[in-house]
Design an enzyme around this catalytic site. Structure first.
Site, mmCIF file in Angstrom:
data_model
loop_
_atom_site.group_PDB
_atom_site.id
_atom_site.type_symbol
_atom_site.label_atom_id
_atom_site.label_comp_id
_atom_site.label_asym_id
_atom_site.label_seq_id
_atom_site.Cartn_x
_atom_site.Cartn_y
_atom_site.Cartn_z
ATOM 1 N N HIS A 72 -1.972 8.704 -1.163
ATOM 2 C CA HIS A 72 -2.454 8.700 -2.548
ATOM 3 C C HIS A 72 -3.139 7.387 -2.927
ATOM 4 C CE1 HIS A 72 1.567 6.882 -3.346
ATOM 5 N NE2 HIS A 72 0.941 6.290 -4.349
ATOM 6 N N ASP A 101 0.428 15.812 2.728
ATOM 7 C CA ASP A 101 1.739 16.462 2.871
ATOM 8 C C ASP A 101 2.837 15.431 3.112
ATOM 9 O OD1 ASP A 101 0.676 18.998 2.502
ATOM 10 O OD2 ASP A 101 0.434 19.364 4.653
ATOM 11 N N SER A 174 3.465 1.300 -3.272
ATOM 12 C CA SER A 174 3.042 2.495 -2.537
ATOM 13 C C SER A 174 2.273 2.121 -1.289
ATOM 14 C CB SER A 174 2.146 3.380 -3.407
ATOM 15 O OG SER A 174 2.876 3.927 -4.458
#
Length: 187
Positions: A72, A101, A174
């Site tokens: 992302h 996924d 992240s």
């Protein structure tokens, strides 16, 4: 090339890391000593990643300049990426693609330097519930007087392509690497 080799764990420290919990101050010192060794080798390869208006963290996993981050963060292939290393240097690259996924993405650095720090991915690593792990990240991007924050935690469970730990993550973490106590990238 500054390849990071898996760290040996002294037998006494291995016993402490394998126990359900530390029992003494000396146990905590053993964990602290091993943690410092992991961070010393992993920190130079832990980077801040900027793609357009997105920001995250990542880890350089090869001398050829492959960088692992979150899917992302990079979004899709062929995007320009700016990389900030902990030493203050800046590199550029392009996103190769993402597997949404499992929320993983790869970046290829343009013209990586010969002395590029990296930590290779662990191969066929079986994680145990309760195993100690370390995360590093660059929340908010690099800060000149701050090293990449680290979080020490444990594996809560592992299921297929999912590793769940109790390491706290904040915005900007992240894509940051997850290391075992041998200093190997495991996620």
């Amino acid at each position: 090339m500054l390849a990071a080799e898996p760290l040996d764990i002294p037998p006494q420290t291995d016993a402490v890391l394998s126990a359900r919990f530390p029992r003494t101050v000396d146990d905590l010192r053993s964990i602290e000593t091993q943690l410092k060794r992991v961070v010393e080798q992993a920190q130079p390869a832990t980077v801040a990643v900027f793609v357009g208006r997105s920001a995250g963290s990542g880890v350089i996993v090869s001398p050829e300049g492959l960088l692992l981050t979150a899917g992302h963060v990079i979004g899709r292939a062929k995007r320009r990426v700016r990389i900030f290393l902990p030493d203050g240097s800046t590199l550029v690259g392009r996103s190769l693609g993402a597997n949404h996924d499992i929320d993983a993405g790869l970046v290829q650095l343009d013209d990586p330097p010969d002395d590029l720090p990296f930590v290779p991915m662990a191969e066929n690593r079986k994680l145990r519930q309760g195993e100690w792990v370390v995360t590093l990240g660059q929340p908010g991007g690099p800060v000149s007087d701050r090293t990449p924050p680290l979080r020490l935690g444990r594996v809560l469970f592992r299921e297929d392509d999912l590793i769940c730990t109790d390491c706290t993550l904040v915005g900007g973490d992240s894509g940051g690497p997850l290391f075992d106590m041998n200093g190997r990238v495991i996620g």
